[in-house]
Design a protein around this motif. Structure first.
Motif, mmCIF file in Angstrom:
data_model
loop_
_atom_site.group_PDB
_atom_site.id
_atom_site.type_symbol
_atom_site.label_atom_id
_atom_site.label_comp_id
_atom_site.label_asym_id
_atom_site.label_seq_id
_atom_site.Cartn_x
_atom_site.Cartn_y
_atom_site.Cartn_z
ATOM 1 N N PHE A 158 34.129 96.203 -8.011
ATOM 2 C CA PHE A 158 32.928 96.810 -8.575
ATOM 3 C C PHE A 158 33.004 98.309 -8.335
ATOM 4 O O PHE A 158 33.139 98.751 -7.188
ATOM 5 N N ILE A 159 32.917 99.077 -9.428
ATOM 6 C CA ILE A 159 33.043 100.529 -9.343
ATOM 7 C C ILE A 159 31.842 101.192 -10.002
ATOM 8 O O ILE A 159 31.166 100.592 -10.837
ATOM 9 N N ASP A 160 31.609 102.438 -9.637
ATOM 10 C CA ASP A 160 30.501 103.195 -10.223
ATOM 11 C C ASP A 160 30.823 104.670 -10.136
ATOM 12 O O ASP A 160 31.818 105.066 -9.507
ATOM 13 N N LYS A 161 29.991 105.478 -10.747
ATOM 14 C CA LYS A 161 30.084 106.933 -10.639
ATOM 15 C C LYS A 161 28.715 107.500 -10.946
ATOM 16 O O LYS A 161 27.836 106.795 -11.451
ATOM 17 N N GLU A 162 28.529 108.740 -10.615
ATOM 18 C CA GLU A 162 27.271 109.425 -10.919
ATOM 19 C C GLU A 162 27.012 109.321 -12.420
ATOM 20 O O GLU A 162 27.886 109.625 -13.228
ATOM 21 N N GLY A 163 25.858 108.834 -12.793
ATOM 22 C CA GLY A 163 25.525 108.681 -14.208
ATOM 23 C C GLY A 163 25.949 107.344 -14.788
ATOM 24 O O GLY A 163 25.661 107.047 -15.938
ATOM 25 N N GLY A 164 26.657 106.528 -14.011
ATOM 26 C CA GLY A 164 27.048 105.195 -14.478
ATOM 27 C C GLY A 164 28.469 105.136 -14.992
ATOM 28 O O GLY A 164 29.028 106.129 -15.460
ATOM 29 N N ILE A 165 29.046 103.971 -14.906
ATOM 30 C CA ILE A 165 30.428 103.723 -15.325
ATOM 31 C C ILE A 165 30.400 103.043 -16.693
ATOM 32 O O ILE A 165 29.474 102.301 -16.983
ATOM 33 N N ASP A 166 31.385 103.296 -17.541
ATOM 34 C CA ASP A 166 31.393 102.635 -18.848
ATOM 35 C C ASP A 166 32.567 101.653 -18.956
ATOM 36 O O ASP A 166 33.430 101.602 -18.082
ATOM 37 N N ILE A 167 32.589 100.902 -20.024
ATOM 38 C CA ILE A 167 33.574 99.829 -20.209
ATOM 39 C C ILE A 167 35.002 100.377 -20.280
ATOM 40 O O ILE A 167 35.927 99.750 -19.767
ATOM 41 N N GLU A 168 35.186 101.548 -20.894
ATOM 42 C CA GLU A 168 36.529 102.126 -20.987
ATOM 43 C C GLU A 168 37.054 102.513 -19.608
ATOM 44 O O GLU A 168 38.239 102.351 -19.320
ATOM 45 N N GLU A 169 36.175 103.011 -18.752
ATOM 46 C CA GLU A 169 36.587 103.377 -17.400
ATOM 47 C C GLU A 169 36.934 102.136 -16.580
ATOM 48 O O GLU A 169 37.904 102.141 -15.821
ATOM 49 N N CYS A 170 36.171 101.068 -16.773
ATOM 50 C CA CYS A 170 36.495 99.807 -16.095
ATOM 51 C C CYS A 170 37.845 99.287 -16.577
ATOM 52 O O CYS A 170 38.667 98.827 -15.773
ATOM 53 N N ALA A 171 38.095 99.353 -17.874
ATOM 54 C CA ALA A 171 39.368 98.889 -18.440
ATOM 55 C C ALA A 171 40.527 99.734 -17.903
ATOM 56 O O ALA A 171 41.600 99.194 -17.570
ATOM 57 N N TYR A 172 40.322 101.032 -17.796
ATOM 58 C CA TYR A 172 41.357 101.926 -17.269
ATOM 59 C C TYR A 172 41.735 101.542 -15.835
ATOM 60 O O TYR A 172 42.917 101.416 -15.503
ATOM 61 N N VAL A 173 40.726 101.321 -14.995
ATOM 62 C CA VAL A 173 40.984 100.935 -13.599
ATOM 63 C C VAL A 173 41.626 99.552 -13.545
ATOM 64 O O VAL A 173 42.541 99.309 -12.758
ATOM 65 N N SER A 174 41.191 98.644 -14.397
ATOM 66 C CA SER A 174 41.762 97.295 -14.440
ATOM 67 C C SER A 174 43.250 97.343 -14.785
ATOM 68 O O SER A 174 44.066 96.690 -14.131
#
Length: 157
Positions: free
Chosen positions: A40-56
């Motif tokens: 589970f990841i987050d960032k200031e202002g919220g995380i989006d699906i592309e960022e989750c896919a990138y980390v995955s």
């Protein structure tokens, strides 16, 4: 933490730090017959699906190329946002949640209740104070942090 969680944390932290993402939680659990590695990841202002896919994709590649293989059995990798009901895991999480509506589950009852929802008024290393509503009146309760099984942000209904 388990060896798998420790290893995965070491593998994923560089990409999270590089992108100013926060690791909110990490778990390796068996549900039914299947194993799940959840990040589970987050960032200031919220995380989006592309960022989750990138980390995955990054983490999947790191895990596939690790020697020895830290997870020899089959598993499902899930990288996602913690959502609106984000868990409160550490001191920083509690400090960020000051003034927010939270849900607290206790190991043992306090005033005959094991669950409370209310606004987090204050927190220190020993206690937290919640402003709760009982019918039409508000009351502040103090909860010993050692008695807290889980705490998370909550959506007020």
């Amino acid at each position: 933490m388990s060896a798998v969680v420790d290893t995965v944390k070491d593998l994923v932290m560089p990409v999270l730090e590089e992108n100013n993402f926060e690791l909110v939680d990490l778990e390796f659990v068996k549900e039914g017959k299947s194993w799940y590695l959840r990040v589970f990841i987050d960032k200031e202002g919220g995380i989006d699906i592309e960022e989750c896919a990138y980390v995955s994709e990054y983490l999947s590649d790191k895990l596939d190329n690790a020697d020895p293989d830290p997870i020899p059995q089959a598993y499902f990798l899930e990288v996602s946002s913690p959502g609106a009901e984000r868990p409160l895991k550490n001191e920083e999480d509690y400090q960020k949640a000051l003034g927010d509506y939270i849900h607290v589950s206790l190991y043992e009852p306090l005033d005959n209740q094991k669950q409370y929802e209310g606004f987090l008024q204050s927190v220190d290393d020993q206690h937290l104070v919640l402003k709760i509503r009982i019918k039409t009146r508000e009351k502040e309760i103090t909860i010993d942090r050692k008695k807290i099984a889980k705490a998370r942000l909550a959506v007020q209904i």
